[in-house]
Write a protein that holds these residues in place. Structure first.
Motif, mmCIF file in Angstrom:
data_model
loop_
_atom_site.group_PDB
_atom_site.id
_atom_site.type_symbol
_atom_site.label_atom_id
_atom_site.label_comp_id
_atom_site.label_asym_id
_atom_site.label_seq_id
_atom_site.Cartn_x
_atom_site.Cartn_y
_atom_site.Cartn_z
ATOM 1 N N TYR A 111 -1.958 -2.318 5.042
ATOM 2 C CA TYR A 111 -3.316 -1.833 4.770
ATOM 3 C C TYR A 111 -3.760 -0.808 5.802
ATOM 4 O O TYR A 111 -4.234 0.282 5.443
ATOM 5 N N ASP A 133 -1.912 0.941 7.783
ATOM 6 C CA ASP A 133 -1.033 2.122 7.686
ATOM 7 C C ASP A 133 -1.579 3.089 6.638
ATOM 8 O O ASP A 133 -1.706 4.294 6.874
ATOM 9 N N TRP A 134 -1.873 2.536 5.467
ATOM 10 C CA TRP A 134 -2.395 3.351 4.367
ATOM 11 C C TRP A 134 -3.730 3.966 4.740
ATOM 12 O O TRP A 134 -3.976 5.152 4.466
ATOM 13 N N ALA A 162 -7.802 -1.340 -2.035
ATOM 14 C CA ALA A 162 -7.673 0.120 -2.035
ATOM 15 C C ALA A 162 -8.908 0.768 -2.665
ATOM 16 O O ALA A 162 -9.468 1.727 -2.120
ATOM 17 N N ALA A 167 1.950 3.850 1.463
ATOM 18 C CA ALA A 167 2.200 4.550 2.723
ATOM 19 C C ALA A 167 3.680 4.338 3.045
ATOM 20 O O ALA A 167 4.053 3.326 3.647
ATOM 21 N N PHE A 212 0.823 -1.210 0.000
ATOM 22 C CA PHE A 212 0.000 0.000 0.000
ATOM 23 C C PHE A 212 0.863 1.268 0.000
ATOM 24 O O PHE A 212 1.964 1.285 0.565
ATOM 25 N N PRO A 258 3.719 0.119 -5.672
ATOM 26 C CA PRO A 258 2.521 0.025 -4.833
ATOM 27 C C PRO A 258 1.283 -0.373 -5.640
ATOM 28 O O PRO A 258 1.100 0.070 -6.779
ATOM 29 N N ASP A 266 5.832 -0.083 7.539
ATOM 30 C CA ASP A 266 5.142 0.784 6.583
ATOM 31 C C ASP A 266 4.406 -0.067 5.558
ATOM 32 O O ASP A 266 4.563 -1.292 5.502
ATOM 33 N N ALA A 267 3.607 0.612 4.737
ATOM 34 C CA ALA A 267 2.995 0.048 3.527
ATOM 35 C C ALA A 267 1.932 -1.005 3.787
ATOM 36 O O ALA A 267 1.494 -1.682 2.855
ATOM 37 N N TRP A 319 5.928 3.412 1.045
ATOM 38 C CA TRP A 319 6.257 2.118 0.435
ATOM 39 C C TRP A 319 7.754 1.984 0.154
ATOM 40 O O TRP A 319 8.343 0.919 0.385
ATOM 41 N N GLN A 340 -3.114 6.869 7.164
ATOM 42 C CA GLN A 340 -2.464 8.014 6.517
ATOM 43 C C GLN A 340 -3.392 8.686 5.508
ATOM 44 O O GLN A 340 -3.483 9.915 5.446
ATOM 45 N N HIS A 341 -4.108 7.876 4.734
ATOM 46 C CA HIS A 341 -4.912 8.401 3.632
ATOM 47 C C HIS A 341 -6.174 9.098 4.122
ATOM 48 O O HIS A 341 -6.581 10.142 3.589
#
Length: 295
Positions: free
Chosen positions: A249, A251-252, A191, A157, A155, A181, A246-247, A159, A255-256
């Protein structure tokens, strides 16, 4: 709902979805995408409320017991909603009128099948998979999808930093973040699905460790730690402030969207956790997932 004694695989999931859909008219199944091998990725919708909560399982192939756990919870929630009986000592009809659960029990169906059954010589990916697995025909430890990509490193984030940390530059059983990603259809499906629905919070089920990861690089909202404590009190699991990852699900998602996201590491032992542990794990997990619907 009956489960096979040793494993819970994609065909078990499809049959479970069929049974639940036939029994509960308010529960609906939706195909939200396909795996590399064109297996439908299924989402279940339960409840009628405006507040949306998402839960998923089996992002990692050898953590397939999370699919069985999540399916059991969807079944128990539906049964309690339908009958008016209590779940964990609570009536859920009011809750299900306030909240809608969207569950994706098996994000990585190809990987689950590979982890459980291995790969026959007739499989189109047979030579590559054997090579990526170091020549071994034992795939029970496989975490990635059928292309040897770890979907929870996919993901967008930080990455690139996850790639550097992992140091894995080619497909294999675990920890390869892929060429870029969302390169894998399973990750891209998740996503797009998550972007299409305004989830108030998400829960990603993994194994193992009996821990709850609730933060990501200080992007999480202020209330996330308190929510994690509530989930911990419900289950006996330990909330953990995680760094150096990081990266994923969650995490993203954090952040998103700047909304609460949680990775729940269910059970304890060595993956894949055996179905013999299912009942013991579910006793801990059921009240946690019910509490998550109230976040």
């Amino acid at each position: 709902m009956m489960y096979s004694v040793q494993t819970y695989g994609y065909l078990d999931l499809v049959e479970g979805v069929r049974q639940l859909g036939g029994k509960y008219p308010f529960l609906s199944a939706h195909v939200i995408g396909q795996s590399v091998m064109e297996k439908p990725i299924i989402a279940l919708r339960c409840g009628t409320g405006p507040r949306l909560i998402h839960m998923n399982g089996s992002i990692h192939a050898n953590e397939w017991i999370t699919s069985a756990l999540l399916m059991r919870f969807v079944g128990d929630l539906s049964a309690a909603y339908y009958s008016g009986e209590k779940l964990c000592g609570q009536h859920v009809d009011q809750l299900c009128s306030e909240v809608t659960l969207w569950a994706v029990p098996m994000v990585n169906p190809d990987g689950v099948e590979l982890s459980q059954r291995g790969v026959p010589q007739s499989h189109p990916w047979y030579p590559q998979l054997l090579e990526w697995n170091g020549g071994s025909d034992q795939f029970s430890g496989w975490k990635g999808n059928i292309r040897g990509v770890d979907l929870n490193d996919q993901f967008p984030a930080h990455w690139e930093e996850e790639c550097k940390r992992r140091g894995i530059t080619s497909p294999g059983p675990r920890d390869y973040p892929g060429p870029y990603p969302l390169s894998e259809p399973e990750a891209l499906t998740m996503a797009r699905f998550t972007e299409a629905l305004p989830f108030a919070a998400v829960i990603a089920l993994h194994t193992q460790g009996r821990e709850i990861y609730w933060n990501y690089r200080d992007y999480e909202p202020a209330e996330a730690e308190g929510m994690a404590r509530r989930l911990g009190q419900a289950s006996g699991y330990q909330p953990v402030k995680l760094t150096g990852s990081d990266a994923g699900y969650k995490d993203w998602f954090i952040q998103h969207f700047r909304r609460p996201g949680f990775t729940v590491e269910a059970g304890y032992g060595e993956n894949p956790l055996p179905m013999a542990q299912f009942d013991r794990i579910y006793v801990e997990l059921q009240p946690l997932l019910l509490e998550a619907l109230k976040l």
